[in-house]
Scaffold this active site. Structure first.
Site, PDB file in Angstrom:
ATOM      1  N   CYS A  43       5.778  -5.925  15.689  1.00  0.00           N
ATOM      2  CA  CYS A  43       5.191  -5.033  16.698  1.00  0.00           C
ATOM      3  C   CYS A  43       3.710  -5.410  16.864  1.00  0.00           C
ATOM      4  O   CYS A  43       2.967  -5.455  15.883  1.00  0.00           O
ATOM      5  CB  CYS A  43       5.330  -3.567  16.274  1.00  0.00           C
ATOM      6  SG  CYS A  43       7.056  -3.088  15.975  1.00  0.00           S
ATOM      7  N   CYS A  69       0.653  -3.345  15.348  1.00  0.00           N
ATOM      8  CA  CYS A  69       0.702  -2.969  13.926  1.00  0.00           C
ATOM      9  C   CYS A  69       0.169  -4.102  13.067  1.00  0.00           C
ATOM     10  O   CYS A  69       0.577  -5.260  13.225  1.00  0.00           O
ATOM     11  CB  CYS A  69       2.144  -2.650  13.547  1.00  0.00           C
ATOM     12  SG  CYS A  69       2.398  -2.425  11.775  1.00  0.00           S
ATOM     13  N   CYS A  71       3.307   8.379   1.357  1.00  0.00           N
ATOM     14  CA  CYS A  71       3.768   7.419   2.348  1.00  0.00           C
ATOM     15  C   CYS A  71       3.950   6.106   1.600  1.00  0.00           C
ATOM     16  O   CYS A  71       2.997   5.606   0.989  1.00  0.00           O
ATOM     17  CB  CYS A  71       2.681   7.313   3.419  1.00  0.00           C
ATOM     18  SG  CYS A  71       2.992   6.029   4.635  1.00  0.00           S
ATOM     19  N   CYS A 105      -4.840   2.435   7.573  1.00  0.00           N
ATOM     20  CA  CYS A 105      -4.216   3.742   7.361  1.00  0.00           C
ATOM     21  C   CYS A 105      -3.449   4.198   8.592  1.00  0.00           C
ATOM     22  O   CYS A 105      -2.612   5.081   8.501  1.00  0.00           O
ATOM     23  CB  CYS A 105      -5.238   4.806   6.970  1.00  0.00           C
ATOM     24  SG  CYS A 105      -5.398   4.965   5.204  1.00  0.00           S
ATOM     25  N   GLU A 156       0.824  -1.203   0.000  1.00  0.00           N
ATOM     26  CA  GLU A 156       0.000   0.000   0.000  1.00  0.00           C
ATOM     27  C   GLU A 156       0.860   1.256   0.000  1.00  0.00           C
ATOM     28  O   GLU A 156       1.977   1.248   0.509  1.00  0.00           O
ATOM     29  CB  GLU A 156      -0.848   0.052   1.281  1.00  0.00           C
ATOM     30  CG  GLU A 156      -1.815  -1.088   1.420  1.00  0.00           C
ATOM     31  CD  GLU A 156      -2.471  -1.117   2.795  1.00  0.00           C
ATOM     32  OE1 GLU A 156      -3.636  -1.495   2.854  1.00  0.00           O
ATOM     33  OE2 GLU A 156      -1.824  -0.751   3.790  1.00  0.00           O
ATOM     34  N   CYS A 205       6.282  -7.436   7.000  1.00  0.00           N
ATOM     35  CA  CYS A 205       7.311  -6.886   7.882  1.00  0.00           C
ATOM     36  C   CYS A 205       7.699  -7.955   8.894  1.00  0.00           C
ATOM     37  O   CYS A 205       6.850  -8.713   9.360  1.00  0.00           O
ATOM     38  CB  CYS A 205       6.775  -5.642   8.617  1.00  0.00           C
ATOM     39  SG  CYS A 205       8.033  -4.798   9.631  1.00  0.00           S
TER      40      CYS A 205
HETATM   41  N1  SAH Z   1       8.742  -0.085  10.285  1.00  0.00           N
HETATM   42  C1  SAH Z   1       8.831   1.338  10.373  1.00  0.00           C
HETATM   43  C2  SAH Z   1       7.898   2.098   9.466  1.00  0.00           C
HETATM   44  C3  SAH Z   1       6.472   1.651   9.311  1.00  0.00           C
HETATM   45  S1  SAH Z   1       5.176   2.121  10.371  1.00  0.00           S
HETATM   46  C4  SAH Z   1       8.626   1.783  11.797  1.00  0.00           C
HETATM   47  O1  SAH Z   1       8.200   0.970  12.607  1.00  0.00           O
HETATM   48  O2  SAH Z   1       8.938   2.926  12.114  1.00  0.00           O
HETATM   49  C5  SAH Z   1       5.114   3.853  10.580  1.00  0.00           C
HETATM   50  C6  SAH Z   1       4.683   4.235  11.996  1.00  0.00           C
HETATM   51  O3  SAH Z   1       3.325   3.830  12.273  1.00  0.00           O
HETATM   52  C7  SAH Z   1       5.541   3.596  13.082  1.00  0.00           C
HETATM   53  O4  SAH Z   1       5.848   4.547  14.065  1.00  0.00           O
HETATM   54  C8  SAH Z   1       4.603   2.531  13.627  1.00  0.00           C
HETATM   55  O5  SAH Z   1       4.963   2.124  14.910  1.00  0.00           O
HETATM   56  C9  SAH Z   1       3.264   3.233  13.564  1.00  0.00           C
HETATM   57  N2  SAH Z   1       2.126   2.331  13.651  1.00  0.00           N
HETATM   58  C10 SAH Z   1       2.030   1.043  13.272  1.00  0.00           C
HETATM   59  N3  SAH Z   1       0.820   0.541  13.534  1.00  0.00           N
HETATM   60  C11 SAH Z   1       0.104   1.528  14.116  1.00  0.00           C
HETATM   61  C12 SAH Z   1      -1.231   1.617  14.629  1.00  0.00           C
HETATM   62  N4  SAH Z   1      -2.052   0.581  14.571  1.00  0.00           N
HETATM   63  N5  SAH Z   1      -1.621   2.803  15.135  1.00  0.00           N
HETATM   64  C13 SAH Z   1      -0.781   3.864  15.185  1.00  0.00           C
HETATM   65  N6  SAH Z   1       0.476   3.839  14.712  1.00  0.00           N
HETATM   66  C14 SAH Z   1       0.925   2.680  14.197  1.00  0.00           C
END
Ligand code: SAH
Length: 381
Positions: A136, A139, A125, A363, A112, A132
């Site tokens: 986490c 996420c 973005c 998103c 995406e 990935c």
């Molecule tokens: N892998 C990288 C970039 C991708 S995510 C990273 O972790 O930085 C971009 C941002 O969105 C990161 O800060 C991630 O922790 C955050 N993110 C992921 N899932 C999320 C969610 N469900 N709600 C809010 N932020 C989220």
């Protein structure tokens, strides 16, 4: 204890060969393209012509490349510009100011990208991996695991494609020219290091070699792969680093960002401050506000102590709950108190807007990004 993500294992090295896409012009620098064109028996200057169509004019259809001889157009464009991204779905929201694109790659993987228009700029973005491996738990992308790294051109083409959408005037109320790129889509950019750095070089090289964006307008977001942050600092690039911290203490960060089991809060912050010192760029600290998990006043105070006096800016991201998640976003009063405590500690803090929420829950992990320099449009809680 949760198991460590396979951070050191490149999918290419796991025995099963990932299906990488065909080579594309954006995989190569200009001399590389010239060599390729010469191999095809064409004069070297054709590389510049095709590059100018792709990066300069955002044109990819051979029939529109009328300065190329009709007889070789198809062959040149077919070889240099194979189709990498097939749009599966495009969704718009925020009155057309946010557009999300879902692409199918040549091997069927889905990734995406999001295009976000503001009065003064246009941001995309983009994704750096299919899936990935960082795991986490809050996420959505982290749940499915890693499919493969994207190629340099698959990364670049997301930006070029959406730059074309912006240029067509599709983003109402915004300038037509793409200005900012954030690596906040799917994947961990620093786990696909060489291809991501090559992609950044294409994004910042002036046309016709690249898209001609400013280095300062590119943000690489990472879970905190310390050796890769240090390596990035040593490149002749000064892109903005965003660090997904999400907790100021190791006990909680070990859970929220499992790579913390390998590189602790103090180590990753040291790497971030060294990055800021080397590049002169303020580091963006990303912090998803998760109700009753990481939003306590004492954690705000601890975070404030860690960041006070540093070249840092905090971006609080209201958690976008993933389907079936046990977690929720912090209530607004809690968020406001967190902001107040950070600011009292002298730490510049904003709350990121929540662009694109209504077009898809995902998103949130494709985090509608705020430029760390622009506090104006962020809700200041
Ligand atoms: N892998 C990288 C970039 C991708 S995510 C990273 O972790 O930085 C971009 C941002 O969105 C990161 O800060 C991630 O922790 C955050 N993110 C992921 N899932 C999320 C969610 N469900 N709600 C809010 N932020 C989220």
């Amino acid at each position: 204890m949760t198991s460590l993500p396979l951070i050191s294992v490149d999918p290419d090295a796991r025995g099963r060969k990932p299906a990488m896409p065909p080579r594309h012009l954006a995989d190569l620098d200009l001399p590389g393209r010239q060599a390729l064109v010469t191999e095809l028996g064409e004069p070297a200057f054709r590389a510049k012509q095709v590059s100018n169509h792709y990066f300069g004019r955002l044109v990819r259809e051979p029939e529109r490349m009328t300065d190329l001889p009709a007889a070789t157009r198809e062959r040149l464009a077919g070889t240099l510009l194979p189709t990498l991204l097939t749009p599966v779905r495009e969704l718009a929201c925020d009155d057309g100011a946010t557009r999300k694109a879902l692409w199918r790659l040549h091997d069927g993987s889905l990734v995406e990208s999001v295009l976000m228009g503001y009065p003064d700029r246009v941001t995309v973005c983009i994704s750096s991996q299919a899936g990935c491996g960082m795991a986490c738990p809050f996420c959505a992308t982290g749940q499915a695991g890693l499919t493969r790294n994207l190629s340099t051109a698959e990364i670049v083409d997301q930006a070029v494609y959406l730059a074309g959408v912006a240029a067509s005037g599709a983003v109402a109320g915004s300038p037509p020219r793409l200005s900012h790129v954030v690596f906040m889509g799917m994947g961990e950019p620093l786990a696909n290091y060489a291809r991501v750095v090559a992609a950044i070089r294409r994004l910042v090289a002036p046309a016709p070699e690249g898209l001609g964006l400013s280095q300062r307008h590119i943000t690489v977001s990472t879970v905190g792969l310390v050796p890769a942050i240090r390596r990035l600092a040593s490149e002749d690039l000064s892109v903005t680093l965003a660090l997904s911290l999400h907790a100021p203490d190791d006990e909680l960060r070990d859970e929220l960002v499992p790579v913390n089991q390998r590189w602790k809060v103090s180590e990753v912050l040291d790497a971030a401050w060294d990055y800021a010192a080397t590049t002169g760029r303020r580091v963006s600290i990303e912090y998803a506000m998760i109700k009753d998990v990481n939003d306590q006043p004492w954690r705000a105070d601890l975070l404030g102590r860690l960041l006070a006096g540093k070249l840092a800016h905090v971006n609080l991201i209201p958690l976008n709950p993933t389907p079936g998640s046990r977690w929720d976003a912090s209530p607004k009063p809690v968020e406001r108190e967190f902001v107040r405590r950070l600011r009292d500690a002298g730490v510049s803090t904003t709350v990121r807007d929540t662009r694109g929420r209504e077009i898809d829950g995902a998103c949130g992990q494709l985090a509608a990004a705020e430029d760390t320099d622009s506090d104006s449009r962020a809700a200041t809680a």
